[in-house]
Enzyme design. Structure first.
Site, PDB file in Angstrom:
ATOM      1  N   HIS A   1       0.836  -1.206   0.000  1.00  0.00           N
ATOM      2  CA  HIS A   1       0.000   0.000   0.000  1.00  0.00           C
ATOM      3  C   HIS A   1       0.873   1.259   0.000  1.00  0.00           C
ATOM      4  O   HIS A   1       0.610   2.205  -0.725  1.00  0.00           O
ATOM      5  CB  HIS A   1      -0.901   0.040   1.245  1.00  0.00           C
ATOM      6  CG  HIS A   1      -1.892  -1.075   1.354  1.00  0.00           C
ATOM      7  ND1 HIS A   1      -2.035  -1.834   2.496  1.00  0.00           N
ATOM      8  CD2 HIS A   1      -2.805  -1.563   0.478  1.00  0.00           C
ATOM      9  CE1 HIS A   1      -2.993  -2.722   2.317  1.00  0.00           C
ATOM     10  NE2 HIS A   1      -3.462  -2.595   1.104  1.00  0.00           N
TER      11      HIS A   1
ATOM     12  N   LYS B   1     -15.158  -7.705   6.095  1.00  0.00           N
ATOM     13  CA  LYS B   1     -14.025  -8.330   6.780  1.00  0.00           C
ATOM     14  C   LYS B   1     -14.165  -8.105   8.288  1.00  0.00           C
ATOM     15  O   LYS B   1     -14.824  -7.176   8.718  1.00  0.00           O
ATOM     16  CB  LYS B   1     -12.728  -7.727   6.262  1.00  0.00           C
ATOM     17  CG  LYS B   1     -12.532  -8.007   4.789  1.00  0.00           C
ATOM     18  CD  LYS B   1     -11.315  -7.326   4.239  1.00  0.00           C
ATOM     19  CE  LYS B   1     -11.179  -7.665   2.763  1.00  0.00           C
ATOM     20  NZ  LYS B   1     -10.032  -7.002   2.135  1.00  0.00           N
TER      21      LYS B   1
ATOM     22  N   ARG C   1      -2.269  -6.408  -8.306  1.00  0.00           N
ATOM     23  CA  ARG C   1      -1.147  -7.249  -7.898  1.00  0.00           C
ATOM     24  C   ARG C   1      -0.888  -8.379  -8.871  1.00  0.00           C
ATOM     25  O   ARG C   1       0.212  -8.679  -9.239  1.00  0.00           O
ATOM     26  CB  ARG C   1      -1.380  -7.828  -6.506  1.00  0.00           C
ATOM     27  CG  ARG C   1      -1.199  -6.816  -5.401  1.00  0.00           C
ATOM     28  CD  ARG C   1      -1.728  -7.353  -4.113  1.00  0.00           C
ATOM     29  NE  ARG C   1      -3.116  -7.756  -4.294  1.00  0.00           N
ATOM     30  CZ  ARG C   1      -3.815  -8.441  -3.415  1.00  0.00           C
ATOM     31  NH1 ARG C   1      -3.258  -8.815  -2.306  1.00  0.00           N
ATOM     32  NH2 ARG C   1      -5.074  -8.743  -3.650  1.00  0.00           N
TER      33      ARG C   1
ATOM     34  N   SER D   1      -3.003  -7.901   3.476  1.00  0.00           N
ATOM     35  CA  SER D   1      -3.093  -7.646   4.916  1.00  0.00           C
ATOM     36  C   SER D   1      -3.351  -8.953   5.660  1.00  0.00           C
ATOM     37  O   SER D   1      -2.780  -9.203   6.730  1.00  0.00           O
ATOM     38  CB  SER D   1      -4.221  -6.646   5.198  1.00  0.00           C
ATOM     39  OG  SER D   1      -3.987  -5.454   4.493  1.00  0.00           O
TER      40      SER D   1
HETATM   41  N1  COA Z   1       0.053  -4.329  -1.840  1.00  0.00           N
HETATM   42  C1  COA Z   1      -0.203  -5.225  -0.908  1.00  0.00           C
HETATM   43  N2  COA Z   1      -1.433  -5.637  -0.602  1.00  0.00           N
HETATM   44  C2  COA Z   1      -2.440  -5.092  -1.290  1.00  0.00           C
HETATM   45  C3  COA Z   1      -2.241  -4.150  -2.292  1.00  0.00           C
HETATM   46  C4  COA Z   1      -0.927  -3.744  -2.565  1.00  0.00           C
HETATM   47  N3  COA Z   1      -0.639  -2.841  -3.491  1.00  0.00           N
HETATM   48  N4  COA Z   1      -3.436  -3.812  -2.807  1.00  0.00           N
HETATM   49  C5  COA Z   1      -4.343  -4.521  -2.144  1.00  0.00           C
HETATM   50  N5  COA Z   1      -3.743  -5.297  -1.236  1.00  0.00           N
HETATM   51  C6  COA Z   1      -4.382  -6.246  -0.338  1.00  0.00           C
HETATM   52  C7  COA Z   1      -5.216  -5.597   0.715  1.00  0.00           C
HETATM   53  O1  COA Z   1      -4.493  -5.440   1.910  1.00  0.00           O
HETATM   54  C8  COA Z   1      -6.339  -6.576   0.884  1.00  0.00           C
HETATM   55  O2  COA Z   1      -5.933  -7.570   1.787  1.00  0.00           O
HETATM   56  P1  COA Z   1      -7.023  -8.367   2.646  1.00  0.00           P
HETATM   57  O3  COA Z   1      -8.027  -8.921   1.691  1.00  0.00           O
HETATM   58  O4  COA Z   1      -6.216  -9.396   3.288  1.00  0.00           O
HETATM   59  O5  COA Z   1      -7.609  -7.360   3.588  1.00  0.00           O
HETATM   60  C9  COA Z   1      -6.495  -7.250  -0.466  1.00  0.00           C
HETATM   61  O6  COA Z   1      -5.285  -6.988  -1.133  1.00  0.00           O
HETATM   62  C10 COA Z   1      -7.631  -6.729  -1.258  1.00  0.00           C
HETATM   63  O7  COA Z   1      -7.481  -5.331  -1.345  1.00  0.00           O
HETATM   64  P2  COA Z   1      -8.641  -4.415  -1.880  1.00  0.00           P
HETATM   65  O8  COA Z   1      -9.180  -4.990  -3.133  1.00  0.00           O
HETATM   66  O9  COA Z   1      -8.157  -3.017  -1.902  1.00  0.00           O
HETATM   67  O10 COA Z   1      -9.776  -4.633  -0.832  1.00  0.00           O
HETATM   68  P3  COA Z   1     -10.025  -3.832   0.434  1.00  0.00           P
HETATM   69  O11 COA Z   1     -10.876  -4.640   1.323  1.00  0.00           O
HETATM   70  O12 COA Z   1      -8.759  -3.347   1.010  1.00  0.00           O
HETATM   71  O13 COA Z   1     -10.874  -2.568  -0.126  1.00  0.00           O
HETATM   72  C11 COA Z   1     -12.859  -1.425  -0.822  1.00  0.00           C
HETATM   73  C12 COA Z   1     -12.092  -2.732  -0.817  1.00  0.00           C
HETATM   74  C13 COA Z   1     -13.021  -0.878   0.568  1.00  0.00           C
HETATM   75  C14 COA Z   1     -12.115  -0.404  -1.647  1.00  0.00           C
HETATM   76  C15 COA Z   1     -14.243  -1.683  -1.472  1.00  0.00           C
HETATM   77  O14 COA Z   1     -14.847  -2.767  -0.820  1.00  0.00           O
HETATM   78  C16 COA Z   1     -15.182  -0.494  -1.394  1.00  0.00           C
HETATM   79  O15 COA Z   1     -15.044   0.444  -2.162  1.00  0.00           O
HETATM   80  N6  COA Z   1     -16.132  -0.510  -0.441  1.00  0.00           N
HETATM   81  C17 COA Z   1     -17.111   0.560  -0.255  1.00  0.00           C
HETATM   82  C18 COA Z   1     -18.500   0.175  -0.817  1.00  0.00           C
HETATM   83  C19 COA Z   1     -18.478   0.327  -2.310  1.00  0.00           C
HETATM   84  O16 COA Z   1     -18.553   1.421  -2.824  1.00  0.00           O
HETATM   85  N7  COA Z   1     -18.347  -0.818  -3.023  1.00  0.00           N
HETATM   86  C20 COA Z   1     -18.147  -0.852  -4.465  1.00  0.00           C
HETATM   87  C21 COA Z   1     -19.324  -0.615  -5.317  1.00  0.00           C
HETATM   88  S1  COA Z   1     -20.758  -1.533  -4.938  1.00  0.00           S
END
Ligand code: COA
Length: 173
Positions: free
Chosen positions: A22, A46, A95, A133
């Site tokens: 991140h 989560k 990724r 994460s």
């Molecule tokens: N390096 C390392 N790890 C990374 C990374 C990077 N560059 N990018 C992502 N990751 C990891 C994250 O830590 C996460 O790990 P986890 O699943 O173990 O927690 C995983 O990859 C997935 O990341 P991401 O896709 O960013 O998911 P997220 O849960 O962190 O975020 C939201 C998702 C919050 C952005 C999304 O659910 C959201 O926008 N929610 C709000 C409601 C909404 O508008 N939804 C969409 C339209 S309906």
């Protein structure tokens, strides 16, 4: 987008906790955008290890040297939050190929919800391709070495939280 107004991107995620992947993405984002807002999702399916204030504090500590990074939390739809800030760009990291389908789906849904908002993807740095994460938390819970995978201030909080969980404390109370 007005060419004179600052180019701002919102980088959303759960950040439970923030990893070096991140951090790398935010810092690389700053080469393209004038400001990056790290937007920590409050409502998520989560079961987070850290509360929202804890995640905000961690991210603020990590980016304290970067005045063009702000850290906030948001609830509800991401596009509504982005729109409220007058921002036009969502920044996301890719990724691996496995991320593509989910990211594609989310970008298209967000586009459908607010057409004026674009999603910009950066390839995650090679060395963080496998990182998440969850994988960091899992390794730490099972006594694995997670050094080098997240900023030091984050690592110490993960180790402390894992120890608390082992002692049966309700730490997010
Ligand atoms: N390096 C390392 N790890 C990374 C990374 C990077 N560059 N990018 C992502 N990751 C990891 C994250 O830590 C996460 O790990 P986890 O699943 O173990 O927690 C995983 O990859 C997935 O990341 P991401 O896709 O960013 O998911 P997220 O849960 O962190 O975020 C939201 C998702 C919050 C952005 C999304 O659910 C959201 O926008 N929610 C709000 C409601 C909404 O508008 N939804 C969409 C339209 S309906």
């Amino acid at each position: 987008m007005d060419t004179c107004s600052p180019r701002i991107a919102v980088y959303p995620g759960t950040f439970d906790p923030l990893t070096n992947g991140h951090v790398s993405l935010v810092r690389r984002g700053l080469k393209i955008f004038d400001k990056v807002i790290v937007a920590i999702a409050a409502s998520t399916t989560k079961n987070p290890m850290f509360s929202i204030p804890e995640r905000i504090d961690m991210a603020k500590e990590v980016f304290q040297d970067a005045p063009d990074v702000t850290v906030e939390s948001f609830d509800g739809l991401l596009v509504d939050y982005v729109h409220r800030h007058g921002v036009a760009v969502i920044l996301r990291g890719l990724r691996a190929i496995s991320d593509f389908e989910y990211e594609f789906q989310m970008a298209l849904m967000n586009r459908r919800l607010k057409r004026e908002i674009e999603t910009v993807f950066l390839m995650t740095e090679y060395k963080w391709m496998y990182l998440s994460s969850t994988i960091i938390k899992e390794a730490a819970k099972n006594g694995g070495d997670i050094n080098g995978l997240a900023p030091d201030c984050v690592l110490s909080k993960v180790y402390a939280r894992v120890a608390e969980l082992k002692n049966g404390k309700n730490c997010r109370g």
